[in-house]
Enzyme design. Structure first.
Site, PDB file in Angstrom:
ATOM      1  N   ARG A   1       0.871  -1.180   0.000  1.00 29.88           N
ATOM      2  CA  ARG A   1       0.000   0.000   0.000  1.00 29.88           C
ATOM      3  C   ARG A   1       0.906   1.227   0.000  1.00 29.88           C
ATOM      4  O   ARG A   1       1.720   1.401   0.894  1.00 29.88           O
ATOM      5  CB  ARG A   1      -0.897  -0.010   1.242  1.00 29.88           C
TER       6      ARG A   1
ATOM      7  N   GLU B   1     -11.083   5.420  -5.044  1.00 34.05           N
ATOM      8  CA  GLU B   1     -11.592   4.085  -4.742  1.00 34.05           C
ATOM      9  C   GLU B   1     -12.197   3.447  -5.997  1.00 34.05           C
ATOM     10  O   GLU B   1     -12.504   4.133  -6.975  1.00 34.05           O
ATOM     11  CB  GLU B   1     -12.670   4.174  -3.655  1.00 34.05           C
TER      12      GLU B   1
ATOM     13  N   ARG C   1      -1.023  -5.674   4.588  1.00 31.53           N
ATOM     14  CA  ARG C   1      -0.304  -5.023   3.504  1.00 31.53           C
ATOM     15  C   ARG C   1       0.902  -4.263   4.055  1.00 31.53           C
ATOM     16  O   ARG C   1       0.822  -3.638   5.111  1.00 31.53           O
ATOM     17  CB  ARG C   1      -1.219  -4.049   2.757  1.00 31.53           C
TER      18      ARG C   1
END
Length: 231
Positions: A59, A67, A101
């Protein structure tokens, strides 16, 4: 069996070339960097690399791209993929989030990919996690030039887009059944993770019952069924 001389020579040349490329990356501060090849780009701020036989979902730190289903999301993903997909990158590790992540800054040679996405108008400087205020200047320059998502009037930052979901405008399949509001999510690695209201990323988590995901009425119920808390 020893390798033929030509094969050994070719291997050495390849190794030296790779070292020459990786040697141009800035040194990571505090954490051991990850160096690997980008195998997949999920969206404008998330990708997967493979290194030493392991895969890491990355990330990008300090930025927030549109999004899924938000205007600009396809363009942001395409921009990131065009820069790094199939290439070797270095990740300066910042932390690991609740989805497992790795959060960090991505470098391609001496190019700061996180910053490039902001400069080109494909992502915002993420105020909540911002450490380098100079990203705000890059965002302002992109906005003034009308680059990328700034070509549209008043684009909505992703964190506000997510707040809209918190207000109850989520897809029908993501409405909690009665009081059973704990989300049993299955990530891309197949890990079964439950998210309680108020947990980080709770509102962004979507439940797809066709994939075996489900709702729970208590944490104990989720754990008995084989789900675990986010790490």
């Amino acid at each position: 069996m020893r390798s033929p001389p030509r094969r050994r020579l070719a291997g050495r040349v390849l190794a030296l070339a790779l070292l020459a490329v990786l040697g141009r990356f800035p040194a990571a501060a505090g954490e051991a960097p990850l160096i690997g090849r980008v195998q997949h780009v999920a969206d404008g701020d998330t990708l997967t690399i493979k290194t030493d036989g392991a895969r890491y979902r990355i990330r990008l730190h300090e930025i927030d791209a549109p999004e899924h289903r938000q205007p600009g999301s396809r363009e942001a993903r395409a921009a990131l993929a065009g820069k790094v997909e199939g290439k070797y990158v270095r990740v300066e590790v910042e932390t690991v989030d609740d989805y497992g992540r790795t959060v960090g800054k991505v470098w391609l040679g001496n190019r700061d990919i996180n910053r490039e996405l902001v400069r080109e108008g494909h992502a915002w400087a993420y105020r909540r996690y911002l450490q380098d205020d100079s990203l705000l200047a890059d965002e302002r320059a992109a906005r003034q030039a009308g680059r990328g998502l700034w070509a549209a009037p008043d684009p909505v930052p992703p964190w506000q887009w997510r707040q809209t979901a918190r207000a109850g405008k989520r897809p029908k399949g993501d409405v909690a059944p009665g009081r059973c509001a704990i989300k049993g999510n299955i990530n891309r690695r197949g890990d079964r993770i439950y998210h309680r209201p108020g947990d980080p990323n709770y509102d962004e988590t979507r439940i797809d019952m066709a994939r075996g995901e489900r709702w729970f009425c208590s944490a104990a119920e989720a754990e008995r069924a084989g789900w675990r808390r986010p790490r």
